[in-house]
Motif scaffolding. Structure first.
Motif: not given
Length: 307
Positions: A250-266
């Motif tokens: 989940g943390l890896l996904n959070l970083v990925t989502y945050a990098s594309v501007g979607d922290p909520v999705g992360g």
């Protein structure tokens, strides 16, 4: 007081029979779920397609358990055999026991032998895949001769033909090296890290949630039979460990989502990975323990030589 026991060997036939039977029943449960889903899906499809989907679901009721049983017979038999051969060389899995509870898992003993066994399987599969691709590569290597027969104009380009032959030969050799050498090495490294971290997570968390419990009964020679595995302690201990792996994912996904501007999705992915990993693991391991405990009096439990 914790008493460290090493699994010196595993009786192959009881291990093979029990693990294969448990796998077949789990596959049957999965097939029933797929059958129900296929029936629901079929209701919304045209009659011909819906009938095909429903028929596929019915076929899975037979094919999945049977296939799972047969594959696990091979896997379990060879895995137990590999384990028994490797223990004198690399050491067996050690269990820190306090009564019937596994209080800790010595990290290196678990990670080393399991990663070596996984590496052996990766090597075997690599050999099989290389052998399976060999006819295809042979066909590709004969492509220049085919061109020579059916396209003489192209065949006159000797340099191109020789280059093609060299490239095809090199690609076959590279694929063989990757499958037989590189992949097993990678499997060893990743398996060692994965099992080592799993043992660390277990050792850190178990004092707080309680460990796996094994009810053992002495049988012939030096072996002890696992007669019962209490379902809740097993499911809870392993579900908590899997939740940590879910946290990491989940943390890896959070970083990925945050990098594309979607922290909520992360954040949603983080929470769903943790909760999903815990619930899924708890259900699967609890069902597995129930199945084991149901089958043990009928088939005989797994027998371990503990020392």
């Amino acid at each position: 007081m914790v008493d460290v026991k090493e699994i010196k060997s595993v009786k192959i036939v009881p291990f093979t029979l029990m693990t294969s039977a448990v796998s077949a029943i789990l596959a049957l449960i999965y097939a029933i779920i797929l059958l129900l889903l296929s029936g629901i899906i079929a209701a919304f499809l045209p009659a011909e397609i819906g009938g095909l989907v429903a028929g596929l679901g019915v076929a899975l009721i037979i094919l999945l358990p049977l296939g799972s049983f047969l594959l696990n017979v091979l896997w379990a038999f060879l895995t137990a055999w590999f384990y028994n051969l490797l223990v004198p060389k690399v050491g067996g899995i050690k269990l820190g026991m306090e009564g019937k509870e596994i209080k800790n898992l010595p990290v290196v003993s678990l990670a080393l032998i399991t990663s070596v066994i996984n590496t052996i399987w990766a090597f075997i599969i690599g050999l099989l895949l290389t052998a399976a691709f060999a006819p295809f590569l042979g066909l590709l290597s004969s492509l220049p001769q085919i061109i020579n027969a059916f396209a003489p104009a192209l065949a006159n380009n000797t340099t191109a033909i020789q280059g093609m032959q060299g490239a095809l030969g090199a690609s076959g050799a590279i694929m063989a090296v990757i499958l037989i050498i590189a992949v097993p090495i990678l499997v060893f490294i990743l398996s060692f890290i994965g099992y080592a971290l799993t043992a660390v997570f277990y050792n850190v968390l178990i004092p707080r949630v309680g460990g796996i419990q094994l009810e053992l009964a002495a049988v012939q020679e030096k072996f002890s039979e696992i007669t019962n595995i209490p379902a809740v302690p097993l499911a809870l201990a392993l579900a908590v460990v899997m939740a940590i792996w879910g946290l990491i994912q989940g943390l890896l996904n959070l970083v990925t989502y945050a990098s594309v501007g979607d922290p909520v999705g992360g954040v949603v992915s983080l929470i769903s990975n943790i909760v999903g990993s815990f619930i899924g693991a708890f259900i699967v391991y609890a069902i597995t323990a129930f199945i084991y405990n149901f089958l043990a009096p009928k088939l005989g439990g797994i027998q371990l030589e503990l020392e």
